[in-house]
Design a protein around this motif. Structure first.
Motif, PDB file in Angstrom:
ATOM      1  N   LYS A 129     -30.144 -77.109   7.896  1.00 50.84           N
ATOM      2  CA  LYS A 129     -30.770 -76.614   6.671  1.00 50.84           C
ATOM      3  C   LYS A 129     -31.996 -77.467   6.341  1.00 50.84           C
ATOM      4  N   ILE A 130     -33.138 -76.814   6.211  1.00 58.53           N
ATOM      5  CA  ILE A 130     -34.392 -77.509   5.934  1.00 58.53           C
ATOM      6  C   ILE A 130     -34.601 -77.578   4.429  1.00 58.53           C
ATOM      7  N   SER A 131     -34.764 -78.794   3.915  1.00 59.62           N
ATOM      8  CA  SER A 131     -35.043 -78.933   2.489  1.00 59.62           C
ATOM      9  C   SER A 131     -35.955 -80.137   2.270  1.00 59.62           C
ATOM     10  N   SER A 132     -36.649 -80.142   1.152  1.00 56.77           N
ATOM     11  CA  SER A 132     -37.562 -81.235   0.860  1.00 56.77           C
ATOM     12  C   SER A 132     -36.781 -82.541   0.796  1.00 56.77           C
ATOM     13  N   GLY A 133     -37.284 -83.573   1.470  1.00 56.91           N
ATOM     14  CA  GLY A 133     -36.615 -84.864   1.478  1.00 56.91           C
ATOM     15  C   GLY A 133     -35.784 -85.100   2.725  1.00 56.91           C
ATOM     16  N   VAL A 147     -44.300 -79.339  -1.018  1.00 62.02           N
ATOM     17  CA  VAL A 147     -45.053 -79.286  -2.270  1.00 62.02           C
ATOM     18  C   VAL A 147     -45.592 -77.863  -2.402  1.00 62.02           C
ATOM     19  N   GLN A 148     -45.030 -77.102  -3.334  1.00 66.82           N
ATOM     20  CA  GLN A 148     -45.354 -75.680  -3.460  1.00 66.82           C
ATOM     21  C   GLN A 148     -45.194 -75.012  -2.097  1.00 66.82           C
ATOM     22  N   ASP A 149     -46.274 -74.468  -1.515  1.00 71.55           N
ATOM     23  CA  ASP A 149     -46.126 -73.795  -0.215  1.00 71.55           C
ATOM     24  C   ASP A 149     -46.551 -74.686   0.942  1.00 71.55           C
ATOM     25  N   SER A 150     -46.752 -75.954   0.661  1.00 77.57           N
ATOM     26  CA  SER A 150     -47.248 -76.870   1.685  1.00 77.57           C
ATOM     27  C   SER A 150     -46.105 -77.719   2.232  1.00 77.57           C
ATOM     28  N   PHE A 151     -45.949 -77.707   3.576  1.00 79.57           N
ATOM     29  CA  PHE A 151     -44.933 -78.524   4.231  1.00 79.57           C
ATOM     30  C   PHE A 151     -45.617 -79.758   4.799  1.00 79.57           C
ATOM     31  N   ARG A 152     -45.225 -80.926   4.291  1.00 79.23           N
ATOM     32  CA  ARG A 152     -45.873 -82.171   4.696  1.00 79.23           C
ATOM     33  C   ARG A 152     -44.878 -83.112   5.353  1.00 79.23           C
ATOM     34  N   ARG A 177     -44.060 -87.041   6.080  1.00 78.90           N
ATOM     35  CA  ARG A 177     -44.362 -88.357   5.534  1.00 78.90           C
ATOM     36  C   ARG A 177     -43.604 -89.417   6.336  1.00 78.90           C
ATOM     37  N   ALA A 178     -44.308 -90.454   6.735  1.00 82.62           N
ATOM     38  CA  ALA A 178     -43.655 -91.590   7.385  1.00 82.62           C
ATOM     39  C   ALA A 178     -43.116 -92.514   6.291  1.00 82.62           C
ATOM     40  N   LEU A 179     -42.058 -93.248   6.604  1.00 82.06           N
ATOM     41  CA  LEU A 179     -41.564 -94.227   5.639  1.00 82.06           C
ATOM     42  C   LEU A 179     -42.488 -95.433   5.588  1.00 82.06           C
ATOM     43  N   ASP A 180     -43.275 -95.620   6.637  1.00 83.24           N
ATOM     44  CA  ASP A 180     -44.349 -96.615   6.627  1.00 83.24           C
ATOM     45  C   ASP A 180     -45.496 -96.007   5.809  1.00 83.24           C
ATOM     46  N   THR A 181     -45.650 -96.473   4.577  1.00 82.48           N
ATOM     47  CA  THR A 181     -46.578 -95.842   3.644  1.00 82.48           C
ATOM     48  C   THR A 181     -48.045 -96.046   4.001  1.00 82.48           C
ATOM     49  N   SER A 182     -48.329 -96.853   5.002  1.00 80.34           N
ATOM     50  CA  SER A 182     -49.725 -97.012   5.416  1.00 80.34           C
ATOM     51  C   SER A 182     -50.191 -95.827   6.257  1.00 80.34           C
ATOM     52  N   LEU A 183     -49.271 -95.002   6.714  1.00 79.04           N
ATOM     53  CA  LEU A 183     -49.637 -93.866   7.558  1.00 79.04           C
ATOM     54  C   LEU A 183     -49.913 -92.632   6.696  1.00 79.04           C
ATOM     55  N   PRO A 184     -50.900 -91.834   7.086  1.00 78.48           N
ATOM     56  CA  PRO A 184     -51.230 -90.650   6.274  1.00 78.48           C
ATOM     57  C   PRO A 184     -50.170 -89.567   6.400  1.00 78.48           C
ATOM     58  N   GLU A 185     -50.059 -88.732   5.369  1.00 79.19           N
ATOM     59  CA  GLU A 185     -49.191 -87.565   5.453  1.00 79.19           C
ATOM     60  C   GLU A 185     -49.834 -86.548   6.391  1.00 79.19           C
ATOM     61  N   ILE A 186     -48.985 -85.761   7.024  1.00 84.02           N
ATOM     62  CA  ILE A 186     -49.456 -84.704   7.917  1.00 84.02           C
ATOM     63  C   ILE A 186     -49.040 -83.377   7.289  1.00 84.02           C
ATOM     64  N   VAL A 187     -49.978 -82.456   7.159  1.00 82.61           N
ATOM     65  CA  VAL A 187     -49.637 -81.127   6.654  1.00 82.61           C
ATOM     66  C   VAL A 187     -49.407 -80.222   7.856  1.00 82.61           C
ATOM     67  N   LEU A 188     -48.251 -79.554   7.900  1.00 81.73           N
ATOM     68  CA  LEU A 188     -47.934 -78.682   9.032  1.00 81.73           C
ATOM     69  C   LEU A 188     -48.758 -77.395   8.959  1.00 81.73           C
ATOM     70  N   ALA A 189     -49.490 -77.131  10.030  1.00 86.81           N
ATOM     71  CA  ALA A 189     -50.393 -75.978  10.066  1.00 86.81           C
ATOM     72  C   ALA A 189     -49.649 -74.657   9.875  1.00 86.81           C
ATOM     73  N   ASN A 190     -48.476 -74.550  10.491  1.00 86.51           N
ATOM     74  CA  ASN A 190     -47.712 -73.301  10.416  1.00 86.51           C
ATOM     75  C   ASN A 190     -46.502 -73.429   9.515  1.00 86.51           C
ATOM     76  N   GLY A 191     -46.520 -74.446   8.663  1.00 85.55           N
ATOM     77  CA  GLY A 191     -45.418 -74.616   7.721  1.00 85.55           C
ATOM     78  C   GLY A 191     -44.081 -74.785   8.411  1.00 85.55           C
ATOM     79  N   ILE A 192     -43.087 -74.056   7.923  1.00 84.22           N
ATOM     80  CA  ILE A 192     -41.715 -74.225   8.387  1.00 84.22           C
ATOM     81  C   ILE A 192     -41.562 -73.891   9.875  1.00 84.22           C
ATOM     82  N   GLU A 193     -42.454 -73.060  10.405  1.00 85.04           N
ATOM     83  CA  GLU A 193     -42.357 -72.683  11.824  1.00 85.04           C
ATOM     84  C   GLU A 193     -42.579 -73.872  12.750  1.00 85.04           C
TER      85      GLU A 193
END
Length: 108
Positions: A40-44, A63-68, A70-86
Motif C-alpha cells: 500500500k502506497i501512502s505518504s511517509g 503533496v497534493q498531486d505531486s509524488f516526491r 525525500r532522502a533522510l539525509d536532508t542535504s539531498l534535494p527532493e526528487i519529483v516523480l515524473a509519472n507520479g505513482i506509476e
C-alpha cells in the motif's frame, strides 16, 4: 545505485541491499530491505522508485498531486516523480540486518 531487478517477477516481493547513507539513520549502508511490489502506497512510507535509468530508495512524500522522494539525509534535494505513482516499483515492507535489533517491519 541499486541492484539490477530484471530477474525479479513483478508481483513477488524482492530484496535489495542499501547502498550509501542517504537513508540513515533509519536504514544503514549494507542493510537489506524487502520491497513489496503490491504494498500500500501512502505518504511517509519508504519506496523504491524509477528515476531516469536507475532505481532509488527514498521516503515518499505526497503533496497534493505531486509524488516526491525525500532522502533522510536532508542535504539531498527532493526528487519529483515524473509519472507520479506509476514510477513507484514497490513499498518497503521490512528491514533486516545481521543483528536482530536491525530487523523491523514497515507494513504493520
Amino acid at each position: 545505485a541499486m541492484n539490477d531487478l530484471s530477474n525479479c517477477s513483478a508481483s513477488e516481493p524482492f530484496a535489495l541491499r542499501v547502498l550509501g547513507d542517504e537513508m540513515a539513520p533509519e536504514f544503514l549502508d549494507g542493510q537489506v530491505i524487502i520491497v513489496d511490489t503490491s504494498g500500500k502506497i501512502s505518504s511517509g512510507c519508504y519506496v523504491v522508485a524509477r528515476h531516469g535509468d536507475e532505481m532509488i530508495f527514498r521516503q515518499l512524500v505526497v503533496v497534493q498531486d505531486s509524488f516526491r522522494l525525500r532522502a533522510l539525509d536532508t542535504s539531498l534535494p527532493e526528487i519529483v516523480l515524473a509519472n507520479g505513482i506509476e514510477d513507484i516499483v514497490g513499498v518497503i515492507s521490512q528491514r533486516s540486518g545481521k543483528r536482530r535489533s536491525e530487523h523491523k517491519r514497515y507494513d504493520v
